[in-house]
Design an enzyme around this catalytic site. Sequence first.
Site, short mmCIF file in Angstrom:
data_model
loop_
_atom_site.label_atom_id
_atom_site.label_comp_id
_atom_site.label_asym_id
_atom_site.label_seq_id
_atom_site.Cartn_x
_atom_site.Cartn_y
_atom_site.Cartn_z
N PHE A 128 0.87 -1.18 0.00
CA PHE A 128 0.00 0.00 0.00
C PHE A 128 0.91 1.22 0.00
O PHE A 128 1.63 1.45 0.98
CB PHE A 128 -0.84 -0.07 1.28
CG PHE A 128 -1.79 1.06 1.53
CD1 PHE A 128 -3.06 1.07 0.97
CD2 PHE A 128 -1.44 2.10 2.37
CE1 PHE A 128 -3.96 2.09 1.25
CE2 PHE A 128 -2.33 3.13 2.65
CZ PHE A 128 -3.59 3.12 2.09
N GLU A 132 4.72 9.77 1.37
CA GLU A 132 5.83 10.31 0.57
C GLU A 132 6.80 11.03 1.51
O GLU A 132 6.44 11.37 2.63
CB GLU A 132 5.28 11.30 -0.46
CG GLU A 132 4.32 10.63 -1.43
CD GLU A 132 3.76 11.58 -2.48
OE1 GLU A 132 4.16 12.78 -2.50
OE2 GLU A 132 2.93 11.11 -3.27
N PRO A 133 8.00 11.34 1.00
CA PRO A 133 8.96 12.02 1.88
C PRO A 133 8.38 13.31 2.48
O PRO A 133 8.64 13.62 3.65
CB PRO A 133 10.13 12.33 0.94
CG PRO A 133 10.06 11.25 -0.11
CD PRO A 133 8.60 10.96 -0.29
N ILE A 162 7.34 2.30 2.46
CA ILE A 162 6.36 1.37 1.92
C ILE A 162 6.68 -0.06 2.39
O ILE A 162 7.68 -0.65 1.98
CB ILE A 162 6.29 1.47 0.38
CG1 ILE A 162 6.03 2.93 -0.03
CG2 ILE A 162 5.22 0.53 -0.17
CD1 ILE A 162 4.87 3.61 0.68
N ARG A 271 11.23 -15.11 39.63
CA ARG A 271 12.50 -14.43 39.95
C ARG A 271 12.63 -14.24 41.47
O ARG A 271 11.84 -13.54 42.09
CB ARG A 271 12.53 -13.06 39.25
CG ARG A 271 13.75 -12.21 39.57
CD ARG A 271 15.02 -12.84 39.09
NE ARG A 271 16.15 -11.94 39.22
CZ ARG A 271 17.41 -12.33 39.19
NH1 ARG A 271 17.71 -13.62 39.05
NH2 ARG A 271 18.38 -11.45 39.30
N GLN A 282 4.58 -5.39 46.74
CA GLN A 282 3.38 -4.63 46.35
C GLN A 282 3.66 -3.69 45.18
O GLN A 282 2.77 -3.40 44.38
CB GLN A 282 2.84 -3.87 47.56
CG GLN A 282 2.17 -4.81 48.56
CD GLN A 282 1.47 -4.07 49.67
OE1 GLN A 282 1.78 -2.92 49.97
NE2 GLN A 282 0.51 -4.72 50.29
N GLN A 339 11.20 -3.56 32.36
CA GLN A 339 11.72 -3.14 33.68
C GLN A 339 11.75 -4.32 34.65
O GLN A 339 12.72 -4.52 35.38
CB GLN A 339 10.84 -2.00 34.22
CG GLN A 339 11.40 -1.29 35.43
CD GLN A 339 12.61 -0.42 35.09
OE1 GLN A 339 12.89 -0.17 33.93
NE2 GLN A 339 13.32 0.02 36.11
N GLU A 366 -0.05 4.64 10.13
CA GLU A 366 -1.51 4.70 9.95
C GLU A 366 -2.15 5.76 10.85
O GLU A 366 -3.20 5.54 11.44
CB GLU A 366 -2.13 3.31 10.14
CG GLU A 366 -1.68 2.38 9.02
CD GLU A 366 -2.44 1.08 8.96
OE1 GLU A 366 -3.65 1.07 9.21
OE2 GLU A 366 -1.80 0.07 8.66
N GLU A 370 -1.01 11.74 17.73
CA GLU A 370 -1.51 13.13 17.69
C GLU A 370 -2.61 13.26 16.64
O GLU A 370 -3.58 14.01 16.83
CB GLU A 370 -0.37 14.10 17.37
CG GLU A 370 0.68 14.23 18.47
CD GLU A 370 1.67 13.08 18.51
OE1 GLU A 370 1.58 12.14 17.70
OE2 GLU A 370 2.56 13.13 19.39
#
Length: 386
Positions: A128, A132-133, A162, A271, A282, A339, A366, A370
């Site tokens: 797809f 573009e730049p 792409i 662990r 906790q 972490q 996609e 923002e």
Amino acid sequence: MRELAHLDWPFLEERHGIFAAELDGWAREHVAEVHGPDVDAACRTLVRRLGEGGWLRHAVGGAWGEQEVIDTRAICLARETLAYHNGLADFAFAMQGLGSGAISLQGTPQQKEKYLPRVARGEAIAAFALSEPDAGSDVANLQCAAHIEGDHAVLEGEKTWISNGGIADFYVVFCRTGEAPGPRGISAFIVDQDTPGLEIAERIEVIAPHPLARLRFRSCRVPLSQRIGAAGEGFKVAMRTLDVFRTSVAAAALGFARRAMDEALQRATTRKMFNQTLADFQLTQARLAQMATTIDSSALLVYRAAWLRDQGQGVTKEAAMAKMTATEGAQQVIDAAVQMFGGLGVKRGEVVEQLYREIRSLRIYEGATEVQQLIIARELLREVRG
Ligand SMILES: Cc1cc2nc3c(=O)[nH]c(=O)nc-3n(C[C@H](O)[C@H](O)[C@H](O)COP(=O)(O)OP(=O)(O)OC[C@H]3O[C@@H](n4cnc5c(N)ncnc54)[C@H](O)[C@@H]3O)c2cc1C
């Protein structure tokens, strides 16, 4: 078999639960271990296996009859499940769908016949080509142009970022054809990879390796029979395609987050430290609670948007909410898992280290977060202002 409790949610039908459980078992056996330094070869193998397994039919919606039969919930479940097992398998599945989506939604019967069965069988790789730049978020400003000469369109310009660039058998390319200014002057064309004038200008390496390229078109002649939809309708075609797949990006993020959660639970409960296990603290429990809640919030938004779309309703706002929440949330969940793993979390090859690299670009492509925020706000304000 891992527990897939959310498959009982009312947004999903019984067939979806069966589909996801079957894919989960299949993926564990057939794609989980397909990696390697040659990402093109790995991707080709994954497309072929997904095709042979029959799973790609869901990516292209089986839609080569008259009707659009894209099952958004099946696409989301597939991406969530594949992402859980192998990010590249999710990529291979998603790109077969995204790359052929415009043909499924608006192609002629001849175009559907020519491309979709091969895409669904994993015999043709799809791409797809919209960005573009100088036109990513502001994609309606794209400049790659096509002028008409007789019964051909002649393409000039560039596309970048792409996915499947370099290995695709065909590209759906969006070009300015000038019927009207802005988004109303764009048309979509199917360009076969061996069309003279189409070059792979650059292969692009990213932090989570996928086939990716910048394309250049120089006097690239494409028969007008390869145009998808009417002249000047290309932007609408692109947006309709992205509308289906935006929710599925959220689903992939969800799959990555679920995997990170399972890895973190496994690590935290085994662990040993300070005469206890990591999970006994906790501080760890608070983190696990946050991770689980983030995952469920994302999943609810993903399957709400997918369900709404399958009911034939508009999902612009809901898909944007799902994409923003699931991708941002998955980044937090995966970071928390890294972490908990301590030094091992950043060791190359560890599952959580791979997830940390995989998730990052989902917050960008996609429609960056923002952009999703602006879409949500625009829809809200439209509802208020009428
Ligand atoms: C791994 C990967 C695969 C991709 N695959 C494809 C593909 O197959 N096909 C395709 O066509 N494209 C693809 N893309 C391109 C992708 O869609 C673009 O990268 C994306 O749309 C952002 O465009 P850009 O990179 O030009 O960033 P820009 O448009 O320059 O945006 C940069 C940043 O600006 C911020 N921003 C954007 N708009 C606003 C705003 N209104 N207000 C405030 N901040 C804002 C966001 O944080 C954004 O990340 C891919 C990208 C990546 C990374």
